[in-house]
Design an enzyme around this catalytic site. Structure first.
Site, PDB file in Angstrom:
ATOM      1  N   ASN A 116     -30.893 -71.884  10.408  1.00 23.84           N
ATOM      2  CA  ASN A 116     -31.148 -71.041   9.241  1.00 23.84           C
ATOM      3  C   ASN A 116     -32.635 -71.063   8.969  1.00 23.84           C
ATOM      4  O   ASN A 116     -33.170 -71.982   8.345  1.00 23.84           O
ATOM      5  CB  ASN A 116     -30.367 -71.559   8.034  1.00 23.84           C
ATOM      6  CG  ASN A 116     -28.874 -71.448   8.260  1.00 23.84           C
ATOM      7  OD1 ASN A 116     -28.306 -70.368   8.157  1.00 23.84           O
ATOM      8  ND2 ASN A 116     -28.251 -72.567   8.627  1.00 23.84           N
ATOM      9  N   GLU A 117     -33.302 -70.033   9.469  1.00 19.91           N
ATOM     10  CA  GLU A 117     -34.757 -69.967   9.391  1.00 19.91           C
ATOM     11  C   GLU A 117     -35.187 -69.484   8.003  1.00 19.91           C
ATOM     12  O   GLU A 117     -34.351 -69.007   7.222  1.00 19.91           O
ATOM     13  CB  GLU A 117     -35.273 -68.998  10.468  1.00 19.91           C
ATOM     14  CG  GLU A 117     -34.958 -69.430  11.893  1.00 19.91           C
ATOM     15  CD  GLU A 117     -35.780 -70.635  12.369  1.00 19.91           C
ATOM     16  OE1 GLU A 117     -36.393 -71.329  11.542  1.00 19.91           O
ATOM     17  OE2 GLU A 117     -35.784 -70.897  13.593  1.00 19.91           O
ATOM     18  N   PRO A 118     -36.491 -69.605   7.682  1.00 18.09           N
ATOM     19  CA  PRO A 118     -36.968 -69.117   6.391  1.00 18.09           C
ATOM     20  C   PRO A 118     -36.480 -67.693   6.129  1.00 18.09           C
ATOM     21  O   PRO A 118     -36.500 -66.852   7.026  1.00 18.09           O
ATOM     22  CB  PRO A 118     -38.487 -69.171   6.547  1.00 18.09           C
ATOM     23  CG  PRO A 118     -38.713 -70.282   7.511  1.00 18.09           C
ATOM     24  CD  PRO A 118     -37.559 -70.224   8.471  1.00 18.09           C
ATOM     25  N   SER A 158     -33.361 -67.249   5.061  1.00 11.22           N
ATOM     26  CA  SER A 158     -31.895 -67.330   5.046  1.00 11.22           C
ATOM     27  C   SER A 158     -31.416 -67.434   3.602  1.00 11.22           C
ATOM     28  O   SER A 158     -32.023 -68.138   2.793  1.00 11.22           O
ATOM     29  CB  SER A 158     -31.411 -68.579   5.790  1.00 11.22           C
ATOM     30  OG  SER A 158     -31.778 -68.513   7.142  1.00 11.22           O
ATOM     31  N   THR A 172     -40.117 -72.199  15.799  1.00 13.62           N
ATOM     32  CA  THR A 172     -38.939 -72.875  16.367  1.00 13.62           C
ATOM     33  C   THR A 172     -38.898 -72.658  17.875  1.00 13.62           C
ATOM     34  O   THR A 172     -38.622 -73.578  18.650  1.00 13.62           O
ATOM     35  CB  THR A 172     -37.656 -72.301  15.726  1.00 13.62           C
ATOM     36  OG1 THR A 172     -37.714 -72.552  14.325  1.00 13.62           O
ATOM     37  CG2 THR A 172     -36.410 -72.929  16.307  1.00 13.62           C
TER      38      THR A 172
END
Ligand code: F6R
Length: 652
Positions: free
Chosen positions: A170-172, A174, A189
Site C-alpha cells: 500500500n504505497e503513498p 492508498s 520501492t
C-alpha cells in the site's frame, strides 16, 4: 563516543515517553533479539489456541524484516515441538505478474523461509497469486478478502515497512479502507527491489496486496523495522500525523499495534535525537554534547554564541541548572569538539597528547584498515589512509569480502574475452582453455535475472574487484605485501542474502590481527549498509578482538570505526575528525576512481543515485560544514571516526 555498552544499547539514560510517539514502540539491541521476542509471542498465541482446540490466523509479510522471525519460529518447531497444524496464514502481497517458482516470488520466499520447514497443512497457506490473468484479478482479490473473513479474520499480523511508508504494498496515496487489490509500485520501492531483481527494468511495476483496511482488521499487529535506512520513515509513521502519504501512519488508529525496532531504526525518533524533550534524563557529558549541538543547529548559532535563553526556549533548562549556565557549558563542549580535530590520525609524535584523540607513542604505529567491500577503505577513509601512510605509519589494508556480487555481468564478459584473446594472441590458447572460456560466456549469455553466478564467474568478478582494490591501495601509498584479501566465506553465497558468520570468518580476521599486532585498527561501523555486509564484517572483528583479548599487545590496540558511504556519525559521537584540504579531497576521489566496476551505476547502489565518490565527497564536506556552523575552524572536508572502547582495555 562508542563503547560496548553504548552500541549494545545499555544506555544509562532513563526516558519517560509521553508526547511524541503515537504508537507503542519497543527498541531492542538488535534484530535477532527483537525477532526472538516476536516469535515467542506468536508461539504463545499458537499454543494457547491449540489448548482451546482452535485455529489461529496469521497475516505474514516477506522481505528482509521478518526473516529472523521465521528462523526463530522454525527453530521452535524443530527444537521445542511448536506445531503449525492449527495455523492458517495469509500473506500480504505478491508481485504481479510473478510465477511461483521465480527466485523473486513471495510464494517461493515463504516456502524457503518458513513453510517448507514446519508442519503447516498446505491448504492452510494463502499467498496472493501472481499468475492470475489480468481480467480475473479483481474477482480474485475479492475472493482472497473473503477467505480471510471466512477464516475468522487475522489474529496476528506481521508487517515490515517500506521506505515510502508502505505496509503490504500500500504505497503513498492508498486509502484507509482499501482492501485486497492490484496496485502500482512506487519508484522508490522498485529501486529497493533491485537487490532481488538485479536490474531496475526487471522489477515488476505492479503487485497484488491486501489493503490498509484488510490490515487494520487484524486483532494484533507487529510492525518490524531494522537498520538506519528505516529510521526516517519510522519517525514519520510513529510521530507524524496520520496521512495517506505515509500509509503506515494509519496504524495509529489501531488499538493493538506494537512497533518493534532495533537501535538503528530508532535513530530518528525524538527519544533518540532529543531525549530531553521526552522527560527526565541523566545528563552525561555525551548527552550534554548532543544537546548543545542540537541547540546550535536549532537556533542556527555557533556554540559559543548560545545563550541561557536559547537553551531554556528549547527545552534545555534542566541542562542549564546542571551545568551552571550556558557560558561554561559552551566552552566545555566547544573544547571537546575542538579536540576531536586532528591532522595526525596516527598520533603526533613528540607532542602533548592529553587532549588529542590518538596517543603520541609509539611514533610509528602499525595500523590495519579493514574494508568490508573492496572500496570501503578509500570511500570512507581515503584521506586518513593517505595521511597515515605519509606520516610513516606501517599501514596494512585488509579487504574482508570479495565484493564479487556487485560486478556487472558485462564486465565479467569483457574480462573473459580479454583473457581469451590475450592467450590466443600469445599462442597459448589450448582447446581446454578455449572451452572453459566458452562455457563461462555461454553461462553469462543464458543467465536469468536473479540467478546465482557459477563459481567461475564469481571468481572472475572477485578478481576484477581485487585488481581495483590493489590499485586504490597502491595509489594510497602502500606496498603489495601490506594488502590482504580475506575473502570471508560468509559472503560467498552468490546471492545478495549472505550466509551466517562462522569461526572460519572470525579466524581470518584474528590471524591477521595476530600477525600484524596493530596499535590501530580501522573498521566499518556502518549499520546502514542495506545488505548487512558491513554489520557482519564488524561482528567478525569484534569477535576476533574478544578471542585475542588475553594477548598483551591487545591492551594497546585501539579500534576506530568509520562509517560507510551512506551516513556519517552524529557529531556528538565523533572522537576523531581528520580534515582534508581541497587537494587531499581530489586525491581521495582519484583513489575511488580506481574502482571502475563500481562507477556510474553499481548493481546494488542502495538508496542513493549518486556515485560513491560523490557520496563520499558530499558527506565529508557536510561534516566540515557542520563543524564550521558550530563555530570551529572551516575546512574543505573531514573524515570522522568514533572509538570503540572495550571494557577490558585500559581507558584513556
Ligand atoms: C512484503 C511487504 C512489504 C515489506 C516492506 C519492507 O510482504 O509487504 O511491505 O514489508 O517493503 O521490506 P524489507 O523488510 O525487505 O525492508
Amino acid at each position: 563516543m562508542l563503547n560496548t555498552s553504548s552500541l549494545s544499547g545499555k544506555s544509562p539514560i532513563k526516558f519517560q515517553f509521553k508526547t511524541f510517539e503515537k504508537l507503542p514502540v519497543k527498541i531492542w539491541d538488535d534484530s535477532r533479539a527483537a525477532s526472538l521476542h516476536v516469535a515467542k509471542s506468536i508461539a504463545l498465541a499458537i499454543r494457547q489456541k491449540q489448548q482451546d482446540g482452535e485455529k489461529i490466523v496469521l497475516g505474514l509479510a516477506t522481505g528482509s524484516s521478518p526473516i529472523k522471525l521465521y528462523q526463530e519460529l522454525v527453530n521452535m518447531h524443530r527444537n521445542e515441538g511448536l506445531s503449525f497444524q492449527n495455523v492458517i496464514t495469509f500473506n500480504l502481497d505478491e508481485y504481479y505478474p510473478m510465477p511461483k517458482e521465480a527466485p523473486q516470488s513471495y510464494w517461493r520466499f515463504m516456502h524457503e523461509h518458513l513453510f517448507n520447514h514446519v508442519d503447516i497443512p498446505p491448504e492452510n497457506i494463502h499467498i496472493p497469486d501472481g499468475t492470475i490473468p489480468m481480467e480475473k484479478v479483481s474477482e480474485y482479490c475479492q475472493w482472497y478478502e473473503k477467505q480471510i473473513d471466512l477464516a475468522g479474520g487475522i489474529d496476528i499480523q506481521v508487517l515490515g515497512i517500506g521506505r515510502t511508508g508502505h505496509i503490504g504494498f500500500n504505497e503513498p496515496g492508498s486509502w484507509e479502507t482499501s482492501l485486497t487489490r492490484m496496485v502500482r509500485l512506487d519508484g522508490l520501492t522498485r529501486r529497493d527491489a533491485i537487490k532481488d531483481f538485479i536490474y531496475e527494468e526487471a522489477v515488476p511495476t505492479r503487485a497484488i496486496t491486501m489493503g490498509i483496511g484488510s490490515i487494520m482488521k487484524a486483532r494484533t499487529i507487529y510492525l518490524l523495522a531494522w537498520g538506519q535506512h528505516k529510521a526516517d520513515i519510522i519517525k514519520e509513521a510513529v510521530e507524524g500525523p496520520v496521512s495517506a502519504q505515509v500509509p503506515a501512519s494509519f496504524l495509529q488508529k489501531h488499538n493493538n499495534v506494537r512497533v518493534i525496532l532495533d537501535r538503528a531504526a530508532a535513530e530518528s525518533l525524538t527519544r533518540t535525537t532529543a531525549p530531553w524533550l521526552c522527560g527526565m534524563v541523566n545528563w552525561t557529558e555525551d548527552l550534554a554534547c548532543q544537546a548543545v549541538v542540537w541547540a546550535a543547529q536549532k537556533t542556527g548559532k555557533p556554540i559559543l554564541k548560545l545563550t541561557n535563553e536559547d537553551y531554556n526556549e528549547h527545552g534545555l533548562s534542566e541542562l542549564m541548572l546542571e551545568e551552571n549556565g550556558a557560558y561554561d557549558l559552551n566552552i566545555k563542549i566547544f573544547n571537546r569538539l575542538q579536540h576531536t580535530i586532528t591532522g595526525w590520525p596516527g598520533g603526533k609524535a613528540g607532542s602533548d597528547d592529553s587532549t588529542r584523540p590518538e596517543r603520541a607513542n609509539p611514533a610509528r604505529k602499525r595500523c590495519i584498515i579493514f574494508s568490508p567491500h573492496p572500496d570501503d577503505d578509500v570511500i570512507s577513509m581515503g584521506g586518513t589512509f593517505m595521511r597515515l601512510v605519509e606520516q610513516k605509519h606501517d599501514v596494512h589494508v585488509a579487504y574482508q569480502t570479495s565484493g564479487n556480487i556487485a560486478v556487472h555481468d558485462y564486465d565479467a564478459r569483457r574480462y573473459v574475452e580479454f583473457q581469451r584473446e590475450y592467450m590466443a594472441s600469445q599462442g597459448m590458447l589450448s582447446e581446454n582453455l578455449d572451452n572453459h572460456y566458452q562455457m563461462i560466456l555461454d553461462f553469462l549469455a543464458a543467465k536469468k535475472t536473479g540467478q546465482a553466478d557459477i563459481p567461475e564467474v564469481r571468481a572472475i568478478k572477485g578478481l576484477i574487484r581485487r585488481g581495483e582494490a590493489r590499485a586504490g591501495a597502491r595509489y594510497s601509498g602502500i606496498d603489495d605485501d601490506h594488502i590482504h584479501f580475506l575473502d570471508m566465506p560468509f559472503y560467498e553465497t552468490g546471492h545478495v542474502h549472505k550466509g551466517d558468520l562462522t569461526d572460519a570468518d572470525i579466524d581470518l580476521v584474528a590471524n591477521l590481527l595476530n600477525s600484524v599486532k596493530p596499535h590501530q585498527v580501522y573498521a566499518a561501523g556502518d549499520l546502514a549498509d542495506p545488505h548487512g555486509t558491513h554489520r557482519v564484517c564488524l561482528e567478525a572483528i569484534l569477535a576476533a578482538f574478544e578471542k585475542l583479548k588475553g594477548e598483551a599487545w591487545m591492551q594497546d590496540c585501539w579500534l576506530w570505526l568509520y562509517r560507510g558511504a551512506w551516513h556519517e556519525f552524529p557529531i556528538h559521537e565523533i572522537d576523531m575528525a581528520v580534515p582534508m584540504s581541497p587537494d587531499q579531497v581530489a586525491r581521495k576521489q582519484k583513489a575511488i576512481f580506481m574502482h571502475q566496476s563500481q562507477k556510474d551505476r553499481p548493481p546494488f547502489p542502495g538508496e542513493d543515485d549518486r556515485e560513491f565518490w560523490q557520496r563520499a565527497k558530499d558527506r565529508n564536506k557536510a561534516t566540515a560544514e557542520l563543524y564550521r556552523q558550530l563555530g570551529l575552524a572551516e575546512y574543505e572536508a573531514m573524515e570522522a571516526f568514533a572509538r570503540w572502547r572495550f571494557e577490558w582495555q585500559k581507558v584513556r
